[in-house]
Design an enzyme around this catalytic site. Structure first.
Site, PDB file in Angstrom:
ATOM      1  N   LYS A 167       0.884  -1.180   0.000  1.00 19.02           N
ATOM      2  CA  LYS A 167       0.000   0.000   0.000  1.00 19.02           C
ATOM      3  C   LYS A 167       0.913   1.219   0.000  1.00 19.02           C
ATOM      4  O   LYS A 167       1.465   1.606   1.031  1.00 19.02           O
ATOM      5  CB  LYS A 167      -0.858  -0.026   1.269  1.00 19.02           C
ATOM      6  N   CYS A 210      12.758  10.332   8.860  1.00 17.66           N
ATOM      7  CA  CYS A 210      12.498   9.888  10.236  1.00 17.66           C
ATOM      8  C   CYS A 210      13.737  10.069  11.105  1.00 17.66           C
ATOM      9  O   CYS A 210      13.628  10.375  12.286  1.00 17.66           O
ATOM     10  CB  CYS A 210      12.073   8.435  10.237  1.00 17.66           C
ATOM     11  N   GLU A 238       8.015   1.107  11.960  1.00 14.15           N
ATOM     12  CA  GLU A 238       9.119   2.076  11.878  1.00 14.15           C
ATOM     13  C   GLU A 238       8.468   3.451  11.906  1.00 14.15           C
ATOM     14  O   GLU A 238       7.863   3.868  10.919  1.00 14.15           O
ATOM     15  CB  GLU A 238       9.898   1.893  10.569  1.00 14.15           C
ATOM     16  N   GLU A 279       7.987  15.834  16.412  1.00 14.68           N
ATOM     17  CA  GLU A 279       8.617  15.637  15.104  1.00 14.68           C
ATOM     18  C   GLU A 279       8.029  16.663  14.139  1.00 14.68           C
ATOM     19  O   GLU A 279       6.809  16.746  13.986  1.00 14.68           O
ATOM     20  CB  GLU A 279       8.324  14.220  14.602  1.00 14.68           C
TER      21      GLU A 279
HETATM   22  P1  NAD Z   1       1.412   8.347   7.722  1.00 13.72           P
HETATM   23  O1  NAD Z   1       1.448   7.571   8.973  1.00 13.72           O
HETATM   24  O2  NAD Z   1       0.418   9.423   7.570  1.00 13.72           O
HETATM   25  O3  NAD Z   1       1.178   7.389   6.460  1.00 13.72           O
HETATM   26  C1  NAD Z   1       2.007   6.283   6.208  1.00 13.72           C
HETATM   27  C2  NAD Z   1       1.222   5.239   5.450  1.00 13.72           C
HETATM   28  O4  NAD Z   1       0.182   4.769   6.282  1.00 13.72           O
HETATM   29  C3  NAD Z   1       0.559   5.747   4.183  1.00 13.72           C
HETATM   30  O5  NAD Z   1       0.657   4.758   3.186  1.00 13.72           O
HETATM   31  C4  NAD Z   1      -0.887   5.937   4.607  1.00 13.72           C
HETATM   32  O6  NAD Z   1      -1.786   5.813   3.543  1.00 13.72           O
HETATM   33  C5  NAD Z   1      -1.060   4.804   5.589  1.00 13.72           C
HETATM   34  N1  NAD Z   1      -2.133   5.011   6.571  1.00 13.72           N
HETATM   35  C6  NAD Z   1      -2.680   6.179   6.995  1.00 13.72           C
HETATM   36  N2  NAD Z   1      -3.658   5.935   7.895  1.00 13.72           N
HETATM   37  C7  NAD Z   1      -3.732   4.597   8.045  1.00 13.72           C
HETATM   38  C8  NAD Z   1      -4.530   3.725   8.863  1.00 13.72           C
HETATM   39  N3  NAD Z   1      -5.458   4.198   9.701  1.00 13.72           N
HETATM   40  N4  NAD Z   1      -4.301   2.397   8.786  1.00 13.72           N
HETATM   41  C9  NAD Z   1      -3.364   1.894   7.967  1.00 13.72           C
HETATM   42  N5  NAD Z   1      -2.586   2.666   7.168  1.00 13.72           N
HETATM   43  C10 NAD Z   1      -2.760   3.996   7.205  1.00 13.72           C
HETATM   44  O7  NAD Z   1       2.901   8.848   7.556  1.00 13.72           O
HETATM   45  P2  NAD Z   1       3.498   9.758   6.426  1.00 13.72           P
HETATM   46  O8  NAD Z   1       3.024  11.129   6.698  1.00 13.72           O
HETATM   47  O9  NAD Z   1       3.260   9.146   5.090  1.00 13.72           O
HETATM   48  O10 NAD Z   1       5.066   9.599   6.704  1.00 13.72           O
HETATM   49  C11 NAD Z   1       5.720  10.416   7.588  1.00 13.72           C
HETATM   50  C12 NAD Z   1       5.968   9.705   8.890  1.00 13.72           C
HETATM   51  O11 NAD Z   1       6.683   8.489   8.649  1.00 13.72           O
HETATM   52  C13 NAD Z   1       6.845  10.493   9.817  1.00 13.72           C
HETATM   53  O12 NAD Z   1       6.321  10.450  11.121  1.00 13.72           O
HETATM   54  C14 NAD Z   1       8.179   9.771   9.761  1.00 13.72           C
HETATM   55  O13 NAD Z   1       8.997   9.928  10.859  1.00 13.72           O
HETATM   56  C15 NAD Z   1       7.783   8.369   9.539  1.00 13.72           C
HETATM   57  N6  NAD Z   1       8.878   7.613   8.915  1.00 13.72           N
HETATM   58  C16 NAD Z   1       9.549   6.703   9.677  1.00 13.72           C
HETATM   59  C17 NAD Z   1      10.621   6.000   9.149  1.00 13.72           C
HETATM   60  C18 NAD Z   1      11.385   5.001   9.977  1.00 13.72           C
HETATM   61  O14 NAD Z   1      12.170   4.229   9.430  1.00 13.72           O
HETATM   62  N7  NAD Z   1      11.188   4.967  11.279  1.00 13.72           N
HETATM   63  C19 NAD Z   1      10.991   6.226   7.830  1.00 13.72           C
HETATM   64  C20 NAD Z   1      10.275   7.161   7.078  1.00 13.72           C
HETATM   65  C21 NAD Z   1       9.207   7.837   7.637  1.00 13.72           C
END
Ligand code: NAD
Length: 484
Positions: A183, A292, A258, A388
């Site tokens: 996804k 992240c 993550e 963050e």
């Molecule tokens: P997000 O959590 O909004 O979305 C991530 C994914 O989750 C997307 O594909 C989204 O469609 C999906 N999603 C959203 N709501 C959902 C739900 N209720 N159930 C299941 N899936 C759902 O995050 P983002 O804004 O896309 O990414 C940024 C975040 O990701 C930041 O907080 C960042 O720190 C984190 N991040 C972490 C790492 C790591 O390795 N720890 C790496 C990259 C990004």
């Protein structure tokens, strides 16, 4: 620029591209205009994808020999390498990162991860284990473990590094023999949709890899709740990670989460200051700060505090904010308007709490979702030090002693990574042991490599990806005992 008219925009289920009932649109972050519309997977599309992946796992893919899995992963790596310029362009267009960074760092990491796990595919072994004998008696028994594929994996991916982060899930999952449903994030699906075509071209059996663009609250949530999925591997925000953990409880899915970070970069008085300032600036501004592991809390020893603040302000002013396809640009736009507004709002909150805005701090008056690289001076209790920001914003805070540095570094809900800048080797190891995080870099920011485990503690997540940990986390151990 790049022509998107020939790209797949639908769902890849069981080896076939098919439209969903609903569509959603995604913007070009450099202009703010609509870029493309994509199929939005529904819960019944998720059911179909789980059926297709299960059929592949129980059929042709499950019967594929381990060495053949490795050959297929190498073939996919070859195809990604062949089309890497196109894939890099698609990512930069979709999420705004300067093209040079996509080509030089993100695509090579993805290819390296595919090849690393291609090598593992036929080396996944259990072990023979000595015991006292059957029920503790003198009757000998032969005992061993098998490491077995789990079944259907769901990979939910964020927009900040779509292919690179997908690779950390896709490559070990396939090397271990699992089927997978991907996804992508709403804001950056294009490179992953193109990858779907390359997966078919590589010759993976239909249904081994399924791609479901769509809305997180619909398709993502349906995946997390689905009883046919054995494991969910999620990279994204801490808030969504918590929801996924709760939803995964329906069938006790294995979860790898993550999540977010607020990484400290500790600059000691004995550090090579030029290297530290350059590294800290990279940690703050790379990928427009949408990382992240972004090193956004700069803790500087009071003896070098002014020099670090000056150096980072100069580095911020030296950034060239511009179109991702202009080779002069060192920073592009943020991914969407909401992200830009959130970042600017947090900077304003910092200012209201008494932080000094030493460089940047505003969104330039131009189309697209740009934010100036921003350096703040303030304290570790401010919101800008706690939350963050996920934008090009760093906060510089002074400290007085090693103990002080460690306690400031650890005083945060997150624990993904940290950087230590010092020329004293003993101090580097001492501090690395005391900072509570999944990864510590000394004199270099976040050197990600497929061989190295990656993941966080505290609110930064659960589990590890990459390295041998990746193999362990995409297999279940089974114990077999044979009374002899
Ligand atoms: P997000 O959590 O909004 O979305 C991530 C994914 O989750 C997307 O594909 C989204 O469609 C999906 N999603 C959203 N709501 C959902 C739900 N209720 N159930 C299941 N899936 C759902 O995050 P983002 O804004 O896309 O990414 C940024 C975040 O990701 C930041 O907080 C960042 O720190 C984190 N991040 C972490 C790492 C790591 O390795 N720890 C790496 C990259 C990004």
């Amino acid at each position: 620029m790049i022509d998107v008219s020939n790209l797949p925009t639908d769902l890849l289920v069981g080896g076939e591209w098919r439209p969903a009932q609903d569509r959603f649109s995604t913007p070009n972050p450099a202009t703010g205009e609509e870029l493309i519309t994509l199929s939005a997977a529904s819960t019944s599309d998720v059911d179909d994808a789980v059926d297709a992946a299960t059929a592949a796992f129980q059929g042709d893919w499950g019967a594929t020999a381990p060495s053949q899995r490795g050959i297929l992963l190498h073939r996919l790596a070859d195809l990604v390498e062949r089309d890497s310029e196109q894939l890099a362009r698609l990512e930069s267009l979709d999420m705004g990162r300067p093209l040079g960074m996509s080509s030089a760092l993100m695509l090579p990491n993805f290819i390296a991860t595919l090849r690393y796990y291609a090598g593992w595919a036929d080396k996944i072994n259990g072990e023979a284990i000595a015991t006292d004998g059957y029920l503790g008696a003198a009757v000998p028994q032969h005992a061993y473990t098998r490491r077995e594929a789990m079944g259907v994996i769901a990979a939910i991916v964020p927009w900040n590094a779509p292919l690179m982060i997908l690779g950390w899930k896709l490559a070990p999952a396939l090397a271990c023999g699992n089927a997978i449903i991907i996804k992508p994030a709403e804001d950056a699906s294009l490179s992953i949709l193109r990858l779907g075509e390359l997966i078919t071209e590589a010759g993976f059996p239909p249904g081994t890899v399924n791609v479901l663009p769509g809305i997180g609250k619909v398709a993502g949530e349906a995946l997390a709740l689905h009883p046919g999925i054995a494991k969910i591997s999620f990279t994204g925000s801490t808030a969504v990670g918590r929801t996924i953990l709760q939803n995964s409880a329906t069938n006790f899915k294995r979860t790898a989460l993550e999540l977010g970070g607020k990484a400290p970069q500790i600059v000691f008085g004995d550090a090579d200051l030029d290297a530290a300032i350059e590294g800290c600036a990279m940690g703050m501004f790379f990928n427009q700060g949408q990382v992240c592991a972004a090193g956004t809390r700069i803790l500087a020893h009071r003896s070098v505090y002014d020099a670090v603040l000056d150096g980072l302000s100069g580095a911020a002013r030296g950034q060239v904010l511009g179109d991702p396809f202009d080779p002069e640009s060192t920073m592009g736009p943020l991914v969407n308007a909401a992200q830009r507004d959130k970042v600017i709002g947090l900077v304003q909150q910092g200012r209201a709490e008494g932080a000094d805005v030493v460089a940047g701090g505003t969104a330039p008056d131009r189309p697209g979702f740009y934010v100036e690289p921003t350096v703040l001076a303030g304290t570790n209790d401010m919101v800008v030090a706690r939350e963050e920001i996920f934008g090009p914003v760093g906060l510089v805070t002074p400290f007085d002693s090693d103990d002080d540095a460690v306690s400031l570094a650890n005083d945060n809900q997150y624990g993904l990574s940290a950087t230590v800048w010092t020329t004293d080797l003993s101090r580097a190891h001492r501090i690395a042991a005391r900072v509570h995080a999944g990864a510590i870099g000394v004199n270099g920011w976040s050197p990600l490599a497929p061989q190295l485990p990656w993941g966080g503690v505290k609110a930064s997540g659960v589990g590890r990806e990459l390295g041998y940990e990746g193999i362990l986390s995409y297999t279940e151990p089974k114990t077999v005992t044979v009374v002899l």
